[in-house]
Scaffold this active site. Structure first.
Site, PDB file in Angstrom:
ATOM      1  N   ASP A  75       3.332  -3.519   8.142  1.00  0.00           N
ATOM      2  CA  ASP A  75       4.108  -2.537   8.797  1.00  0.00           C
ATOM      3  C   ASP A  75       5.576  -3.072   9.066  1.00  0.00           C
ATOM      4  O   ASP A  75       5.749  -4.406   8.923  1.00  0.00           O
ATOM      5  CB  ASP A  75       3.633  -2.010  10.101  1.00  0.00           C
ATOM      6  CG  ASP A  75       4.042  -0.647  10.660  1.00  0.00           C
ATOM      7  OD1 ASP A  75       5.236  -0.257   9.974  1.00  0.00           O
ATOM      8  OD2 ASP A  75       3.560   0.116  11.383  1.00  0.00           O
TER       9      ASP A  75
HETATM   10  C1  BGC Z   1       5.762   2.372  11.854  1.00  0.00           C
HETATM   11  C2  BGC Z   1       5.289   3.000  10.487  1.00  0.00           C
HETATM   12  C3  BGC Z   1       6.493   3.311   9.353  1.00  0.00           C
HETATM   13  C4  BGC Z   1       7.168   2.301   9.399  1.00  0.00           C
HETATM   14  C5  BGC Z   1       8.489   2.778   8.317  1.00  0.00           C
HETATM   15  C6  BGC Z   1       6.930   1.591  11.383  1.00  0.00           C
HETATM   16  O1  BGC Z   1       7.880   1.297  12.840  1.00  0.00           O
HETATM   17  O2  BGC Z   1       5.034   1.929  12.428  1.00  0.00           O
HETATM   18  O3  BGC Z   1       4.418   4.130  10.646  1.00  0.00           O
HETATM   19  O4  BGC Z   1       5.800   3.765   8.362  1.00  0.00           O
HETATM   20  O5  BGC Z   1       8.102   1.935  10.494  1.00  0.00           O
HETATM   21  O6  BGC Z   1       9.295   3.264   8.861  1.00  0.00           O
END
Ligand code: BGC
Length: 743
Positions: free
Chosen positions: A276
């Site tokens: 993530d």
């Molecule tokens: C979130 C994810 C997301 C990623 C990319 C993160 O802050 O937890 O769910 O896919 O950002 O935007």
């Protein structure tokens, strides 16, 4: 040939098939890998977020420093960057362009929690297909969806992004989305790779506060949180995302047990794992790594292939390899996983997007979004058949801050949705009412958190002039989603006061809630004659709600999550374990306790003195304009062996006056186990549409093997013995039917 190959690989699930076609890709991966320098390999493992400056990004791409870009959505720019990767970098490896397409790209569907309320996997699959068609037309070939975190705490803002509290429903909906995104073959230019997230346990954040720690035992992980991810793997999900949370002290991006032992070892996943956003370097804040180098080492060893934006891999891995702290083999395996997905997506053969595609907001897409919004709305109360709005209504008052809030009704995670394409309830109601009904609009409050009560008097005046009042309340989009957690789940601002004032007019009052989570709306429900709950319904929410209010469509949604009476009851979910002191129904609540009552005079069972033990609305609950009756629930056999299939026959009758759809639900209970088993577990559901008076014979089939759970020996097993099942309209209705599983 390659096309069939990819289809075959995907159909075969997540394990390497070893078939010829897959071998073609493997050969290509190997021959490319052999030609790559260490820097080029680390470049493939490096994902950046687009930062607007094409020249700067091009320089990085030309050097082979970037494997994937997220947040770039302009097809011309995407082609420009891709051309640099393919034509100007040494090895010409295409970029993988990613975006959070969570519930629609341009055409916004209801939030995933609302889609789950449809209990209609085909509709969810169709919605994901449309999202893929729209997103891929911009050059996006990878979405960070579905979110399949089981979530039992509505304080957690991200409950909105998933399918709610139930493991089975979450599994079914996750698979539906994956099928929709990835289509028949990843290699099709309209397919986008899915990314089940967040692996794993993120939904159990302590206190419902985002990014917080979780404490899920291995058994609970396997019985509750992992099954949707395993189902996703079987459905051929191309990628996974490691979650932010630490479980029992181990952050997911450094958790070898989940990423290598379970995902790759037990399930045979051969795709790619992305971290993530900066979750690799966040292991420093967790106190799990001293610095970026240690974080990079722990993540790559644990099995994270691609680093989302932290740059730790690109900067730190060269030295770690030089020092022998990370093996070259580990890097090669990660790069294999990444290249494999790029080949499966057909990016090497077809790297560019056709800039002239015109598929956004296509009429069929809007129609599908409307259908999804219709099916996702849940009728929670309908006293004296207040709804649908009767023909006798000549003047209708439309009130509330959500009646005409095109941005807010789209919900969270709609980076690309355009509010100018949203149709609000006010607009749609005016259209339907045409010149037959006079519509008076008076918002009362200007946004959901508005505490200024000045406008309430005008709203009350409008209500007094009308035959019926519909008030649209709820949450603005920003109040749910990532990092948007709440400790109080009552309606925000002066919305409750507004409803109270409207109820005093004595006019039939319909409350429509548009929100990102279940809110504690007991008081407002009591003040309303009817209550319709619409988890942020997206672009076409207005026409959908207008059709439902006027009876052009009949509600069929069911709660995908338990609605608590108050926050103090959280976590409250239907599939809880049995306590040693379950309620008897004779419990005495706060207001009935005599003064100086004796210590043990109230009975000693598991409940709250103030809220009792029941929720406001249970899981699986939702009314219709018609009524349904279940009858003649019979088992083809009530003694079964583990290799048998349980067959439950029943009859369902539409006993009311509207053609309507019921979601019939099958729950089971394992009476005695080597560990305590949940009171009920959803195992099957089906949507059945019946005309007034129509009665139909129906059947649920459930292989007995699906009664298996991770038992005291941490083995997935069906334990023979006594079971009960329910076929019912929700998780709290119906009569138990016994059956037995023999050795
Ligand atoms: C979130 C994810 C997301 C990623 C990319 C993160 O802050 O937890 O769910 O896919 O950002 O935007």
């Amino acid at each position: 040939m390659l096309y069939t190959c990819v289809a075959a690989c995907i159909l075969a699930g997540c394990s390497p098939t070893g078939d010829d076609k897959n071998a073609v890709i493997e050969q290509k991966v190997e021959s490319l890998l052999k030609r790559m320098t260490l820097e080029e390999k680390l470049g493939q493992m490096n994902q950046i977020s687009s930062y607007g400056n094409v020249e700067d990004m091009s320089a990085l791409i030309r050097r082979g420093e970037i494997g994937s870009i997220l947040n770039e959505v302009d097809p011309q720019r995407i082609n420009t960057l891709q051309r640099v990767a393919v034509e100007e970098s040494r090895l010409g490896i295409p970029l993988l362009i990613a975006r959070d397409v969570i519930h629609g790209f341009k055409t916004v569907f209801p939030i995933p929690l609302g889609q789950a309320a449809t209990f209609d996997p085909q509709l969810v699959e169709d919605g994901a297909r449309i999202s893929a068609i729209e997103a891929s037309s911009a050059g996006i070939r990878w979405t960070f969806s579905p979110m399949i975190d089981v979530a039992r705490d509505p304080r957690w803002g991200r409950m909105t992004e998933g399918s709610g509290e139930d493991t089975y429903l979450t599994s079914v909906m996750g698979v539906a989305m994956i099928k929709g995104y990835q289509g028949d073959s990843l290699n099709d230019p309209t397919s986008i790779a899915a990314c089940p997230k967040h692996f794993v346990g993120y939904g159990a954040a302590e206190g419902g506060r985002d990014y917080n720690s979780t404490y899920i035992s291995e058994r609970q992980l396997r019985n509750v949180y992992l099954p949707p991810f395993e189902a996703a793997c079987k459905a051929g999900a191309a990628t996974y995302m490691s979650s932010f949370n630490d479980n029992d002290g181990v952050p997911s991006s450094g958790n070898k047990f989940i990423l290598r032992d379970i995902l790759r070892g037990e399930w045979g996943f051969d795709g790619m794992v992305v971290s993530d956003w900066t979750s690799i370097t966040e292991m420093i804040s967790h106190g799990f790594a001293a610095d970026a180098a240690e974080a990079a080492r722990r993540a790559v060893d644990a099995g994270v292939d691609m680093d989302m934006v932290s740059y730790a891999y690109y900067k730190e891995l060269p030295q770690l390899i030089k020092d022998g702290k990370v093996k070259q083999q580990t890097i090669d395996d990660a790069v294999r996983n990444i290249l494999r997905i790029k080949f499966r997506l057909g990016l090497f053969d077809n790297p560019y997007v056709d800039e002239n595609l015109d598929v956004l907001y296509a009429p069929a897409h809007l129609e599908a979004a409307k259908r999804a919004a219709v099916e996702s709305a849940i009728l929670l109360k309908n006293e004296k058949q207040t709804l649908p709005i009767p023909a006798s209504v000549r003047t209708l008052a439309i009130i509330g801050p959500m009646a005409d809030a095109p941005y807010e009704q789209m919900g969270t995670w709609t980076f690309d949705g355009d509010k100018n394409h949203t149709v609000t309830p006010l607009k749609a109601i005016r259209e339907l009412a045409a010149d037959k009904i006079q519509v008076i609009y008076e918002p009362g409050l200007s946004f959901s958190r508005d505490k200024d009560t000045k406008g309430i008097a005008k709203a009350v005046a409008a209500a007094s002039r009308a035959d019926m009042v519909v008030v649209f309340v709820g949450e603005e989009a920003i109040l749910s989603g990532e990092a948007h957690c709440l400790a109080d789940l009552n309606l925000q601002g002066a919305q409750s006061e507004l409803i109270e004032a409207l109820s005093k007019t004595g006019k039939p009052l319909v409350t429509v809630v548009m929100a990102g989570r279940p809110l504690t709306i007991g008081k407002e429900a009591a003040l309303s004659s009817a209550l319709l709950y619409s988890f942020h319904p997206g672009t076409m929410g207005g026409p959908a709600l207008a059709d439902l209010l006027f009876g052009k469509a009949v509600p069929s949604g069911k709660t995908p999550v338990t609605f608590p009476k108050s926050v103090g009851q959280v976590p409250i979910y239907y599939s809880h374990n049995r306590t040693g002191r379950p309620v008897t129904g004779n419990e005495i609540l706060l207001d009935s306790i005599p003064v100086e009552a004796g210590q043990t005079s109230l009975g000693c069972t598991s409940f709250y003195l103030d809220e009792g033990w029941t929720p406001l609305y249970p899981f699986g609950y939702g009314l219709s304009y018609t009524t349904f009756e279940y009858d003649n629930i019979r088992l083809a056999a009530d003694k079964l062996s583990v290799s048998d299939t349980l067959r439950v026959n029943f009859e369902l009758e539409n006993t009311g006056n509207y053609t309507a759809t019921e979601v019939a639900q099958l729950y089971i209970q394992d009476k005695v186990g080597s560990i305590n088993r949940p009171v009920k577990e959803l195992k099957r559901f089906q949507r059945v549409t019946l005309k007034p008076g129509e009665r139909r014979k129906l059947e649920f089939k459930l292989p007995v093997s699906e009664l298996a759970f991770w038992n005291i020996d941490m083995k997935k097993t069906v334990e023979p013995g006594e079971f009960a099942l329910w076929v019912a309209t929700d998780s709290q209705s119906g009569e138990a039917v016994p059956f037995e599983v023999t050795e």
